[in-house]
Design an enzyme around this catalytic site. Structure first.
Site, PDB file in Angstrom:
ATOM      1  NE  ARG A 127      40.616  31.968  34.171  1.00 20.30           N
ATOM      2  CZ  ARG A 127      39.816  32.963  34.569  1.00 20.30           C
ATOM      3  NH1 ARG A 127      39.931  33.439  35.784  1.00 20.30           N
ATOM      4  NH2 ARG A 127      38.930  33.466  33.749  1.00 20.30           N
ATOM      5  CE1 TYR A 128      44.661  28.789  38.290  1.00 18.46           C
ATOM      6  CE2 TYR A 128      42.396  29.116  39.011  1.00 18.46           C
ATOM      7  CZ  TYR A 128      43.708  29.557  38.917  1.00 18.46           C
ATOM      8  OH  TYR A 128      44.052  30.775  39.451  1.00 18.46           O
ATOM      9  NE  ARG A 131      42.280  25.284  41.541  1.00 18.00           N
ATOM     10  CZ  ARG A 131      43.440  25.315  40.890  1.00 18.00           C
ATOM     11  NH1 ARG A 131      43.769  24.327  40.090  1.00 18.00           N
ATOM     12  NH2 ARG A 131      44.251  26.330  41.020  1.00 18.00           N
ATOM     13  CB  CYS A 140      24.731  38.403  47.642  1.00 13.84           C
ATOM     14  SG  CYS A 140      25.703  37.804  46.264  1.00 13.84           S
ATOM     15  CB  CYS A 144      30.301  43.208  48.625  1.00 12.74           C
ATOM     16  SG  CYS A 144      29.844  41.755  49.575  1.00 12.74           S
ATOM     17  CB  CYS A 147      30.546  42.643  44.073  1.00 11.84           C
ATOM     18  SG  CYS A 147      30.309  41.023  43.305  1.00 11.84           S
ATOM     19  NE  ARG A 149      32.462  35.687  39.762  1.00 12.30           N
ATOM     20  CZ  ARG A 149      32.645  34.807  40.734  1.00 12.30           C
ATOM     21  NH1 ARG A 149      31.676  34.557  41.594  1.00 12.30           N
ATOM     22  NH2 ARG A 149      33.782  34.155  40.840  1.00 12.30           N
ATOM     23  CG  ASP A 308      39.603  41.050  40.762  1.00 13.16           C
ATOM     24  OD1 ASP A 308      40.799  40.695  40.830  1.00 13.16           O
ATOM     25  OD2 ASP A 308      38.642  40.307  41.034  1.00 13.16           O
ATOM     26  CG  ASP A 345      41.924  36.018  39.983  1.00 12.27           C
ATOM     27  OD1 ASP A 345      42.510  35.364  39.094  1.00 12.27           O
ATOM     28  OD2 ASP A 345      40.886  35.622  40.560  1.00 12.27           O
ATOM     29  CE  LYS A 352      41.599  32.682  43.093  1.00 13.57           C
ATOM     30  NZ  LYS A 352      40.947  31.965  41.961  1.00 13.57           N
TER      31      LYS A 352
HETATM   32  C1  LIG Z   1      39.830  31.288  42.211  1.00 13.32           C
HETATM   33  C2  LIG Z   1      39.382  30.351  41.214  1.00 13.32           C
HETATM   34  C3  LIG Z   1      39.484  28.962  41.431  1.00 13.32           C
HETATM   35  C4  LIG Z   1      40.058  28.374  42.701  1.00 13.32           C
HETATM   36  O1  LIG Z   1      41.412  28.706  42.853  1.00 13.32           O
HETATM   37  P1  LIG Z   1      42.286  28.107  44.066  1.00 13.32           P
HETATM   38  O2  LIG Z   1      43.622  28.758  43.923  1.00 13.32           O
HETATM   39  O3  LIG Z   1      42.316  26.630  43.900  1.00 13.32           O
HETATM   40  O4  LIG Z   1      41.598  28.487  45.345  1.00 13.32           O
HETATM   41  C5  LIG Z   1      39.055  28.132  40.435  1.00 13.32           C
HETATM   42  N1  LIG Z   1      38.569  28.605  39.263  1.00 13.32           N
HETATM   43  C6  LIG Z   1      38.469  29.936  39.019  1.00 13.32           C
HETATM   44  C7  LIG Z   1      37.932  30.387  37.718  1.00 13.32           C
HETATM   45  C8  LIG Z   1      38.859  30.856  39.998  1.00 13.32           C
HETATM   46  O5  LIG Z   1      38.751  32.160  39.755  1.00 13.32           O
HETATM   47  S1  SF4 Z   2      31.435  39.868  46.842  1.00 12.73           S
HETATM   48 FE1  SF4 Z   2      29.778  39.876  45.274  1.00 12.73          FE
HETATM   49  S2  SF4 Z   2      29.213  37.727  45.022  1.00 12.73           S
HETATM   50 FE2  SF4 Z   2      30.385  37.866  46.970  1.00 12.73          FE
HETATM   51  S3  SF4 Z   2      28.805  38.157  48.559  1.00 12.73           S
HETATM   52 FE3  SF4 Z   2      29.507  40.191  47.933  1.00 12.73          FE
HETATM   53  S4  SF4 Z   2      28.048  40.829  46.338  1.00 12.73           S
HETATM   54 FE4  SF4 Z   2      27.834  38.600  46.570  1.00 12.73          FE
END
Ligand SMILES: *Cc1c(COP(=O)(O)O)cnc(C)c1O
Ligand code: SF4
Length: 383
Positions: A127-128, A131, A140, A144, A147, A149, A308, A345, A352
């Site tokens: 996305r960025y 990175r 996991c 959580c 979560c 995801r 989120d 986010d 973010k």
């Molecule tokens: C959060 C995230 C990152 C890392 O973001 P930083 O602001 O550098 O910590 C990179 N890629 C994705 C898709 C993310 O959601």
């Molecule tokens: S937030 Fe989601 S991905 Fe992160 S440790 Fe908890 S269950 Fe696993």
């Protein structure tokens, strides 16, 4: 002159070891402190959970309705931090299903951050500019309840098979603009040491990769996973950043302290990404205490995430105002090191976005009107 140096360091003693509930009273220390044992004895059923805490009707009903979609999984260590009688215990709220999970609001999304849309190859979210996020497992130690995801975590059909791993590595290798890799999941520490070392070694061999991070909650939910041999393995691939997820001061135990110490002594830099959760930590006093404990554990508070818009977590979501109040109560009132960035986010994959209380009252030409943490007004003139 001679300096008489007192070497006693009592910081570790300020952290308490997790208490041992009745059902595990007779477990030998060597088993309790062994992450494989902790992983194998995870609580996955109501029957076992009932032996540890007094489950209430809402939790029981929510488990029955939700566990097939999003598993319950709680390590004995993490369960030992729960309050037996209080269903609003912050550890329980994060790990035992609640009725609120079954509600889905009309504007909530399965994949609120559009992580799947921004995937050039399965498992890589790019996305960025410089990175990527690298999905390496669906497992996991503790699932959580908040979560973001849930759509794929705990679901074996989303497991990152070796073919997917290779495709992800090949993508990173082919894209010279990537200098930072967030190794994620699930929890990447659910991979074996060998599989993780393979990933790290492949990344470290690439000239364009400067840093990587392991995004893991094991420091909180399974601190026994951080063995000396694991920490020493990481040390071969420095710089290694570890991004973890403490949400409440109750999670700052002596076990967690020791796990952080093993990583920090091995040279890792540890950052914390807290999620703002209603009833768990939407209170400036709790976040202040958490961040002070984290600093003593050599963990630097990095982000506070607004919860989120994922499906089934609306009962955790707070007003944005709560986050602003927390930042306002930290900045200036305590060490700057204890003040993380508060971010949303952006739904739809915008990334973010930082949210700050307003310290700039206005500016006319070269005159800037500012307010400080106490609300006093000041003026700064540009040359
Ligand atoms: C959060 C995230 C990152 C890392 O973001 P930083 O602001 O550098 O910590 C990179 N890629 C994705 C898709 C993310 O959601
Ligand atoms: S937030 Fe989601 S991905 Fe992160 S440790 Fe908890 S269950 Fe696993």
């Amino acid at each position: 002159m001679a300096f008489n140096i007192v070497t006693k360091n009592n910081v570790r003693d300020r952290f308490k070891s997790a208490p041992r509930p009745g059902i595990w009273k007779d477990v030998e220390e060597k088993d309790w402190n062994n992450w494989v044992w902790q992983q194998q004895k995870r609580i996955k059923s109501m029957d076992t959970l009932e032996k540890v805490i007094n489950v209430d009707a809402d939790e029981r009903a929510a488990f029955a309705a939700s566990h097939e979609q999003f598993n319950m999984g709680i390590t004995p260590y993490y369960a030992s931090l729960m309050d037996k009688d209080d269903p609003n215990c912050p550890i329980r709220l994060q790990s035992v299903p609640k009725g609120g999970e079954l509600k889905v609001l009309s504007d909530e999304l399965e994949d609120p951050l559009a992580e799947e849309r921004d995937m050039p190859v399965p498992g890589i979210t790019h996305r960025y500019p410089d990175r990527v996020l690298f999905y390496t497992t669906h497992n996991c130690p503790v699932y959580c309840r908040h979560c973001t995801r849930k759509r794929k975590v705990s679901d074996p059909s989303s497991s990152a098979a070796n073919k997917q791993l290779e495709d992800g590595l090949a993508y990173i290798e082919a894209h010279q603009e990537i200098r930072d890799v967030v190794i994620s999941g699930g929890d990447p520490l659910s991979n074996s040491d060998e599989r993780l070392e393979y990933i790290l070694s492949r990344l470290r061999a690439l000239e364009h990769i400067q840093v990587f991070r392991l995004g893991t909650r094991n420091l909180v939910t399974l601190p026994q996973r951080i063995t000396d041999s694991f920490a020493q393995m990481l040390a071969k691939y420095h710089p290694v950043f570890v991004h973890t997820h403490f949400n409440h001061p109750k999670e700052c135990t002596q076990e967690a302290f020791d796990a952080c110490a093993r990583l920090a002594n091995a040279g890792c830099i540890i950052n914390n990404q807290m999620v703002l959760l209603k009833g768990v930590n939407n209170d400036p006093k709790i976040v202040m205490e958490l961040n002070h404990k984290l600093l003593m554990m050599r963990v630097r508070p990095y982000y506070i995430f607004q919860c989120d818009m994922s499906q089934g977590i609306s009962h955790f979501r707070t007003p944005v105002e709560d986050g602003l109040k927390i930042i306002q109560a930290l900045r200036g009132w305590t060490s700057g090191m204890a003040v993380p960035h508060y971010v949303i986010d952006a739904p739809g994959g915008g990334g973010k976005i930082p949210i700050l209380p307003n310290y700039v009252l206005g500016h006319e030409g070269k005159k800037w009107k500012l307010r400080n943490y106490k609300g006093l007004e000041f003026e700064y003139n540009e040359p």
